[in-house]
Each structure stands twice: as C-alpha cells, then as structure tokens.
Design a protein around this motif. Structure first.
Motif, PDB file in Angstrom:
ATOM      1  N   ALA A  39       0.843  -1.205   0.000  1.00  0.00           N
ATOM      2  CA  ALA A  39       0.000   0.000   0.000  1.00  0.00           C
ATOM      3  C   ALA A  39       0.876   1.252   0.000  1.00  0.00           C
ATOM      4  N   GLY A  40       1.954   1.186   0.767  1.00  0.00           N
ATOM      5  CA  GLY A  40       2.887   2.310   0.818  1.00  0.00           C
ATOM      6  C   GLY A  40       3.524   2.584  -0.519  1.00  0.00           C
ATOM      7  N   SER A  41       3.835   1.523  -1.258  1.00  0.00           N
ATOM      8  CA  SER A  41       4.474   1.708  -2.566  1.00  0.00           C
ATOM      9  C   SER A  41       3.494   2.359  -3.550  1.00  0.00           C
ATOM     10  N   VAL A  42       2.209   1.994  -3.445  1.00  0.00           N
ATOM     11  CA  VAL A  42       1.198   2.650  -4.294  1.00  0.00           C
ATOM     12  C   VAL A  42       1.157   4.130  -3.945  1.00  0.00           C
ATOM     13  N   TYR A  43       1.237   4.435  -2.647  1.00  0.00           N
ATOM     14  CA  TYR A  43       1.251   5.833  -2.214  1.00  0.00           C
ATOM     15  C   TYR A  43       2.472   6.562  -2.767  1.00  0.00           C
ATOM     16  N   CYS A  44       3.628   5.865  -2.778  1.00  0.00           N
ATOM     17  CA  CYS A  44       4.846   6.472  -3.353  1.00  0.00           C
ATOM     18  C   CYS A  44       4.637   6.804  -4.825  1.00  0.00           C
ATOM     19  N   TRP A  45       4.031   5.900  -5.543  1.00  0.00           N
ATOM     20  CA  TRP A  45       3.770   6.154  -6.960  1.00  0.00           C
ATOM     21  C   TRP A  45       2.837   7.354  -7.139  1.00  0.00           C
ATOM     22  N   TYR A  46       1.884   7.480  -6.227  1.00  0.00           N
ATOM     23  CA  TYR A  46       0.983   8.642  -6.267  1.00  0.00           C
ATOM     24  C   TYR A  46       1.765   9.936  -6.060  1.00  0.00           C
ATOM     25  N   LEU A  47       2.712   9.915  -5.112  1.00  0.00           N
ATOM     26  CA  LEU A  47       3.520  11.109  -4.846  1.00  0.00           C
ATOM     27  C   LEU A  47       4.374  11.466  -6.053  1.00  0.00           C
ATOM     28  N   VAL A  48       4.869  10.439  -6.750  1.00  0.00           N
ATOM     29  CA  VAL A  48       5.780  10.679  -7.878  1.00  0.00           C
ATOM     30  C   VAL A  48       5.014  11.124  -9.123  1.00  0.00           C
ATOM     31  N   LEU A  49       3.889  10.463  -9.397  1.00  0.00           N
ATOM     32  CA  LEU A  49       3.234  10.628 -10.700  1.00  0.00           C
ATOM     33  C   LEU A  49       1.829  11.235 -10.641  1.00  0.00           C
ATOM     34  N   GLY A  50       1.374  11.548  -9.441  1.00  0.00           N
ATOM     35  CA  GLY A  50       0.003  12.036  -9.363  1.00  0.00           C
ATOM     36  C   GLY A  50      -0.951  10.874  -9.136  1.00  0.00           C
ATOM     37  N   VAL A  51      -2.195  11.197  -8.767  1.00  0.00           N
ATOM     38  CA  VAL A  51      -3.112  10.147  -8.337  1.00  0.00           C
ATOM     39  C   VAL A  51      -3.476   9.199  -9.485  1.00  0.00           C
ATOM     40  N   GLU A  52      -3.728   9.738 -10.680  1.00  0.00           N
ATOM     41  CA  GLU A  52      -4.214   8.860 -11.766  1.00  0.00           C
ATOM     42  C   GLU A  52      -3.126   7.938 -12.273  1.00  0.00           C
ATOM     43  N   TYR A  53      -1.982   8.518 -12.663  1.00  0.00           N
ATOM     44  CA  TYR A  53      -0.885   7.675 -13.153  1.00  0.00           C
ATOM     45  C   TYR A  53      -0.369   6.782 -12.028  1.00  0.00           C
ATOM     46  N   GLY A  54      -0.229   7.367 -10.838  1.00  0.00           N
ATOM     47  CA  GLY A  54       0.373   6.641  -9.715  1.00  0.00           C
ATOM     48  C   GLY A  54      -0.428   5.407  -9.325  1.00  0.00           C
ATOM     49  N   LEU A  55      -1.748   5.576  -9.212  1.00  0.00           N
ATOM     50  CA  LEU A  55      -2.608   4.442  -8.840  1.00  0.00           C
ATOM     51  C   LEU A  55      -2.535   3.342  -9.896  1.00  0.00           C
ATOM     52  N   THR A  56      -2.600   3.757 -11.175  1.00  0.00           N
ATOM     53  CA  THR A  56      -2.597   2.781 -12.266  1.00  0.00           C
ATOM     54  C   THR A  56      -1.321   1.949 -12.220  1.00  0.00           C
ATOM     55  N   ILE A  57      -0.189   2.634 -12.131  1.00  0.00           N
ATOM     56  CA  ILE A  57       1.090   1.909 -12.149  1.00  0.00           C
ATOM     57  C   ILE A  57       1.307   1.143 -10.852  1.00  0.00           C
ATOM     58  N   GLY A  58       0.971   1.773  -9.725  1.00  0.00           N
ATOM     59  CA  GLY A  58       1.165   1.113  -8.434  1.00  0.00           C
ATOM     60  C   GLY A  58       0.401  -0.191  -8.316  1.00  0.00           C
ATOM     61  N   LEU A  59      -0.808  -0.234  -8.891  1.00  0.00           N
ATOM     62  CA  LEU A  59      -1.617  -1.451  -8.794  1.00  0.00           C
ATOM     63  C   LEU A  59      -1.168  -2.528  -9.786  1.00  0.00           C
ATOM     64  N   CYS A  60      -0.567  -2.115 -10.883  1.00  0.00           N
ATOM     65  CA  CYS A  60      -0.167  -3.090 -11.914  1.00  0.00           C
ATOM     66  C   CYS A  60       1.205  -3.698 -11.646  1.00  0.00           C
ATOM     67  N   LEU A  61       2.071  -2.963 -10.931  1.00  0.00           N
ATOM     68  CA  LEU A  61       3.453  -3.411 -10.792  1.00  0.00           C
ATOM     69  C   LEU A  61       3.665  -4.740 -10.060  1.00  0.00           C
ATOM     70  N   PRO A  62       2.883  -5.068  -9.026  1.00  0.00           N
ATOM     71  CA  PRO A  62       3.112  -6.358  -8.343  1.00  0.00           C
ATOM     72  C   PRO A  62       3.159  -7.546  -9.291  1.00  0.00           C
ATOM     73  N   ALA A  63       2.426  -7.463 -10.415  1.00  0.00           N
ATOM     74  CA  ALA A  63       2.443  -8.552 -11.398  1.00  0.00           C
ATOM     75  C   ALA A  63       3.851  -8.823 -11.901  1.00  0.00           C
ATOM     76  N   LEU A  64       4.713  -7.791 -11.872  1.00  0.00           N
ATOM     77  CA  LEU A  64       6.103  -7.956 -12.300  1.00  0.00           C
ATOM     78  C   LEU A  64       7.019  -8.252 -11.130  1.00  0.00           C
ATOM     79  N   THR A  65       6.860  -7.476 -10.043  1.00  0.00           N
ATOM     80  CA  THR A  65       7.846  -7.531  -8.956  1.00  0.00           C
ATOM     81  C   THR A  65       7.847  -8.873  -8.232  1.00  0.00           C
ATOM     82  N   VAL A  66       6.733  -9.626  -8.283  1.00  0.00           N
ATOM     83  CA  VAL A  66       6.688 -10.918  -7.571  1.00  0.00           C
ATOM     84  C   VAL A  66       7.517 -11.996  -8.274  1.00  0.00           C
ATOM     85  N   TRP A  67       7.899 -11.757  -9.529  1.00  0.00           N
ATOM     86  CA  TRP A  67       8.552 -12.827 -10.279  1.00  0.00           C
ATOM     87  C   TRP A  67       9.964 -13.145  -9.803  1.00  0.00           C
TER      88      TRP A  67
END
Lengths: 182, 485
Positions: A39-67
């Motif tokens: 959840a914190g990492s999604v918040y970090c993405w929001y701080l970096v990219l704004g709420v719309e871009y940040g939420l989109t990327i923050g929610l999609c990234l776990p699909a990659l990072t878990v590998w």
C-alpha cells in the motif's frame, strides 16, 4: 522524477519481497508488513506521478515484482516418458451441438442485452448526473455480464438462471420503454 | 432444506464454468491479447512503416497555415473535417489530413509524401475488429472483455489454494504442471491489470449498444442527443463562410496553455460552412483524460474549452478510458510495462488451452492446431509484413492465408512435439527475411530511429525463438530417449 520513480519501484519490489517472506514463513507479521509496504508503494507512486498515473502503475506493478520471488521458488520437474494418447472419437451429437450453441448464444448476445437493460435501468435511478450514470453503467456492465456468465456456467439449474435474469431484464425493459419513467 | 455448498464443490463448479468459458473464447482471446500487446506500439509501427519521412518536434504557426492552405487548395472533395497532427501525439511528424487522405508536412509547410500505414492499420484492425465487419467485430471483441471478467472471477473462485500456491512454479516435466503454474501465477498476480484491460476494452463496443438503448428509451432514438450528454456538444455558430484563421487561434491558445509537447492535433469541423469551428486537442500532464479541448470560431476568437479536465466526473471518466486501455500515458516506460503485462495475459490465454489439451485423455487435430495457432500467429504477422513491403500484397489477406497454411502444415506433420520448435525456427527465419526485405526497400532509412526501434527488438525475438527452439528440440530428444530406454 527518474530518481523518485526508481525509489518507488524499489518500494514496490521490497513490498513484493515482504509478501513473499510472509508466505514462505507463514508469518502474519511479515504478511501485515508486506501488504502495508505494498500500500505504501502505491502511495509512493501517487507522490511521484500524481493520483491517476500513480494508482494505475502502483496497482499493476506487483504482477512484475513478484517474479523475482517466484524464480527463487522455481522447482524443476523430472522428465517423463512420452504418453501415447488414443485418438479422440468424435461423434455427431446434434442435441449436444444444439445445447452448446444455445449456451453460447445466451451468454454472448443474450446476456449482452439482459445486462445492458438491467444496467441502464439501475444507473438511471442513481442520484447523480447523467454523464456519471452513463459512465458507471458502461464500465460496470462488463463486470455484471462477467458475473452472470460465471454464474450461468457453474449453475446446474440453468433454467432458473435464465428465468431470473430474463425476468429482471423484462422489468428493466418495461421501465425503460413502457413509459414508467418521467 | 438444501445441503450447504462446500468450498470444494464451489471451486469445482467454478473450474467447470472457467473451463467452459475459456474454451469458448480461447482462440479469439489469444488473438485479441497478442495483437493488443503489439499494438501498444501502434504509433511506433506507423513511423516504422514510412521510416524515410523527416522527423521533428518543432513547428511554426506559419508552417501550419501554409500546409493547411496548400491542402485545401489541392483537394476540394467533400469532407466534414480537416485535421492537423502535431508531434505531441508521440509521432515526431507533422500531418495534414481530411476524411480521405493524409500528407506529411516538411519544415517549409509543403505537403510531401502521403501517409500510408496499411500494415499498422491491419494490426490495429485485428485487435479492434478481428478483421470482421466493424460494427459486429467491435461488439464481439468487447464481449470478450466481459468474458475476461468472467474468467477472472471464475478463475479466482476455482483456486482454493490461491494463497498456498502464490509463489509456486514447477517447470519442465511433461509440461502440464508448468502450464498450470504459469497460468495461475500470471493470472492471479496480474488481476488488477487484467480487470482494468477487460473493463476498458469492453467499453469501446458496449458504448454503442448503451447509446442506442438510452436513445430509444429517453431521447426518441436520437443518438446524437445521448453523445451530447456524455461529451461536450459542438457549439452552434452562424458565420460568414471563410477559411479559418488558424494563426490567430494558435497564438491565443499558446497564451492560454502550455502547448510545448502537449498539442496533439486540431480539427476544423464542418469546413466551408457557417458552422465551421476549430478545436485544439491539448494533452493534460498527470491526467488520464485524452485531452482538454479548446474551441475557436472561424475568425480565431476563443469560444471556450470542452471541460474534460474539470467538468463532470462521468465525462472525465469516459474520456480517460482510451489512455488507460492503450497505455498511452507517460511515454515509452509505460508502453514497455503494458507490453510485458499484455504478453503475460497472452500467455495466460495460451496456457489455459494447453492445460485442457494436456489433461485430456485422448488426442485429435486440436492438439496440432492449437500450438500451430499460437506460434503461427506471430509468424503470419511477420510474413504479412514481408509480403507487404516486398510486393505490396494486402497484409490482411496474407495474414489469414498464412494462418491457414500453417494450420495445414501442422495437420500434415501430425506430431505436436515437432510443431512448436519448427514454428519458432520459422519465426526466426521470417524475421531474418523481413530484415532483408526492409533493408532493400528503405535503404539507409532502415537505420533511422523510426526503423530500428521496431526492428532491433524484432531481431531479439528472432534470437530468442532460435534459442528456445533448440531447447524444445533437446527436450523432445530426451523424452524420445527415455521412452526408448
């Protein structure tokens, strides 16, 4: 922004690691920490990219990072001998063909209209502006359709499913086209 | 009283539902996912298709005006719109077009080569319509978005060990467990992305159905009235018929907003009529809305903005669907992310059918046709590019002819273990042939950024395909040795 994005990416990766450790050690503490970090990492993405871009990327990234963790858990299987399977015996079964065709026609065009009628009738009851009603309707409709298709697929009493869905669609249709609305 | 439904029973029935839905849509879903993944780079493909066009990110207002005047003097057939496209779209080229044709514009504002993106169009049409008649095709593709939602829900419900297996990956062996684990790991962790793509993808075809029903129910069948409620209606103007004053409008726009790198294109609506007006589409940083639109009358007087950036939340949401679905925000980093996630979804589609085929106790032509379809599709796509660039054959026709031929070859081979390595090798060969054709066709332009940003990754795919084919063949030999021993 590149540095901040990199740090947010590191955060996403650390979160995936935390969730993996919780899974590995069956640890509730790690689980809480891992998901909080996610959840914190999604918040970090929001701080970096704004709420719309940040939420989109923050929610999609776990699909990659878990590998990275999945690669650690990779488990080679022993090679086995080739299995010779017998030829499939196709039989002409008109009743089965008709049944399956009926199922497909119901799920595809049938449920499309059922869902569209129900969705429009429901959202036009909502106390929000018409553009919001349309947006909610058109974006929720595939979820409703998906749920109905799933329910139809698992139902052993498909006639009941059809009766309930069609009944709801008829009620919706009467409201939409029967002059009941203002 | 009815027996309580056990979790096992629900999971089993969910799996049956998931399997049935998957079988119904598998082939179509694979095509949609693969073509969509590749089409994330549709703008890069358009540049690649004509690599010799001079590129720039800068322009002057005089250049734009000159191009507009030249175009309208050269072409006077009936059109409802003129468009001028700027580098802000992500393609560093200037384009002047109407409803029938498009010309690139050089640094003097002169019209040069016509835009010709036949192969890119084929790729996008495959994703949007499956090359079917547009109205029907788009609805079918959107239906697959809804059924993807069904597959996601049924898949999650069919997975009682979802947490226990969260990081498990078994590979090798006879391939069944490998396919199962790939399918489950990719789909479960990819759920947020997959749901987002499913819902936004369904929007494009379902919106038309929605509009028609709403129009019939509330607006006496007037679909334009529905669009005017969802999106800002066109201004009602009565003016003298005259060429639009583009320069005045653009200078005013540059004073209102930062157009540097953000100006996408402008449209002249209803040209040569009293209702003529200009509309400038300007990208809004950090927002998923496609653009904010600024409107001007024929004389270049500001009329107002459409309100997509700060208007009704519903309107903003609908106007954001395009960028979310196509990953058209931030630029190449997000495109790369979408390509990886899109390929994951494509692999989920392929492995689902693989699992069903491997679990079957019998064997038939499907065991040959499915791997031929999965590995033949990229071969057919590259082959269509080879034939198009070499001898201008229709890429759509060649794609489907190639698919049919590859299916026939697979049936003739009658050995599924040989199909995958053979088609991977074929992919590598076709890519090498494509490189040759492209070099001959475009000469030194084949080494431009526009060309290399597609062709270098393509070369990497060829290298991977060769290496992977060798691994597959080694495995086939090991299995044969084990069986003989």
């Amino acid at each position: 922004m590149i540095l901040e994005s990199f740090l947010a990416l590191v955060g996403s990766t650390v979160a995936a690691g935390g969730i993996y450790l919780s899974w590995r050690n069956s640890s509730a503490v790690y689980a809480w920490l891992g998901w909080l970090a996610a959840a914190g990492s999604v918040y970090c993405w929001y701080l970096v990219l704004g709420v719309e871009y940040g939420l989109t990327i923050g929610l999609c990234l776990p699909a990659l990072t878990v590998w990275a963790a999945i690669a650690v858990e990779a488990n080679p299987q022993r090679q086995s001998t080739a299995r010779i399977k017998p030829a499939h015996q196709w039989r002409l079964a008109p009743r089965q063909i008709a049944l399956q065709t009926g199922h497909i026609l119901y799920v595809l065009p049938g449920q499309l209209f059922i869902c569209a009628l129900i969705m429009i009738a429901v959202v036009y009851q909502l106390p929000v502006s018409e553009p919001k009603q349309m947006a909610i309707g058109v974006l929720v409709m595939p979820v409703l359709w998906g749920l109905l298709a799933y329910w139809y697929g698992l139902s052993s009493r498909k006639w009941l499913h059809i009766a309930i869905s069609s009944g709801a669609a008829v009620v919706a249709g009467l409201w939409l086209f029967g002059g009941a609305h203002g | 009283m009815a027996k309580p439904v056990s979790a096992g029973s629900l999971a089993k029935r969910s799996l049956q539902s998931h399997t049935w839905l998957g079988l119904v849509v598998s082939a179509v879903m694979f095509l949609i996912c693969l073509s969509g993944t590749i089409a994330v780079l549709h703008k890069e493909f358009e540049r690649w298709e004509q690599p010799n066009i001079p590129e720039t990110t800068s322009y002057t207002i005089e250049q734009v005006e000159r191009a507009y005047t030249s175009f309208t003097e050269q072409y006077n057939d009936d059109t409802h719109h003129y468009y001028f496209v700027f580098p802000g779209t992500g393609i560093p080229r200037l384009v002047m077009e109407d409803d029938h044709r498009a010309h690139f514009v050089d640094d003097q504002g002169t019209l040069i080569e016509q835009e010709n993106v036949t192969w890119s169009r084929m790729l996008v049409d495959l994703h949007l319509y499956l090359h079917l008649p547009h109205s029907f095709g788009m609805i079918l593709v959107s239906a697959c978005g809804a059924l993807l939602c069904a597959l996601i829900v049924s898949g999650l419900m069919a997975h009682p060990r979802i947490i226990k297996d969260a990081f498990k990956f078994r590979y090798g062996g006879d391939g069944l467990k490998e396919n199962i684990d790939l399918h489950n790991r990719l789909s479960v962790w990819g759920t947020p992305f997959d749901l987002m793509i499913a819902i936004t993808g369904a929007y494009f075809g379902l919106a038309g159905v929605f509009v028609t029903l709403i129009a019939q129910a509330f607006y006496d069948g007037d679909t334009q009235a529905v669009y005017d409620r969802a999106f800002t209606p066109e201004p009602e103007l009565v003016q003298e018929i005259a060429p639009p004053d583009i320069g005045t409008a653009m200078r005013d726009l540059q004073g209102r907003v930062n157009t540097e790198g953000n100006l996408l294109f402008f449209t002249v609506h209803e040209p040569h009529t009293p209702q003529q007006f200009l509309e400038f589409f300007v990208k809004t940083p950090e927002r998923l809305i496609y653009s904010e639109n600024y409107r001007y009358d024929s004389a270049g007087n500001y009329l107002g903005k459409a309100g997509y950036s700060d208007g009704d939340g519903g309107m903003q949401t609908l106007y954001s669907v395009f960028r979310i679905h196509f990953g058209d925000f931030i630029g190449m980093p997000v495109k790369i992310l979408y390509i990886i996630l899109g390929m994951m979804l494509t692999v989920v589609s392929a492995t689902g059918m693989n699992i069903w085929l491997k679990k079957r106790q019998t064997r038939d032509a499907l065991n040959l046709l499915w791997p031929a379809f999965v590995w033949g599709t990229p071969v057919a796509l590259v082959a269509s590019a080879v034939s198009y660039f070499a001898v201008a054959l229709s890429p759509t026709l060649l794609f489907w002819v190639a698919m049919a031929v590859l299916a026939g070859v697979a049936l003739r081979l009658n050995d599924e273990a040989r199909i995958v390595p053979l088609y991977k090798q074929l992919l590598a060969v076709v890519i090498a042939l494509f490189w040759l054709v492209y070099l001959v066709r475009f000469g030194t332009a084949a080494f431009s950024v526009a060309a290399l940003q597609i062709n270098l990754p393509l070369l990497a795919v060829a290298v991977w395909a060769m290496w992977s084919a060798r691994r597959n063949k080694r495995k086939v030999m090991q299995v044969a040795a084990l069986s003989a021993g």
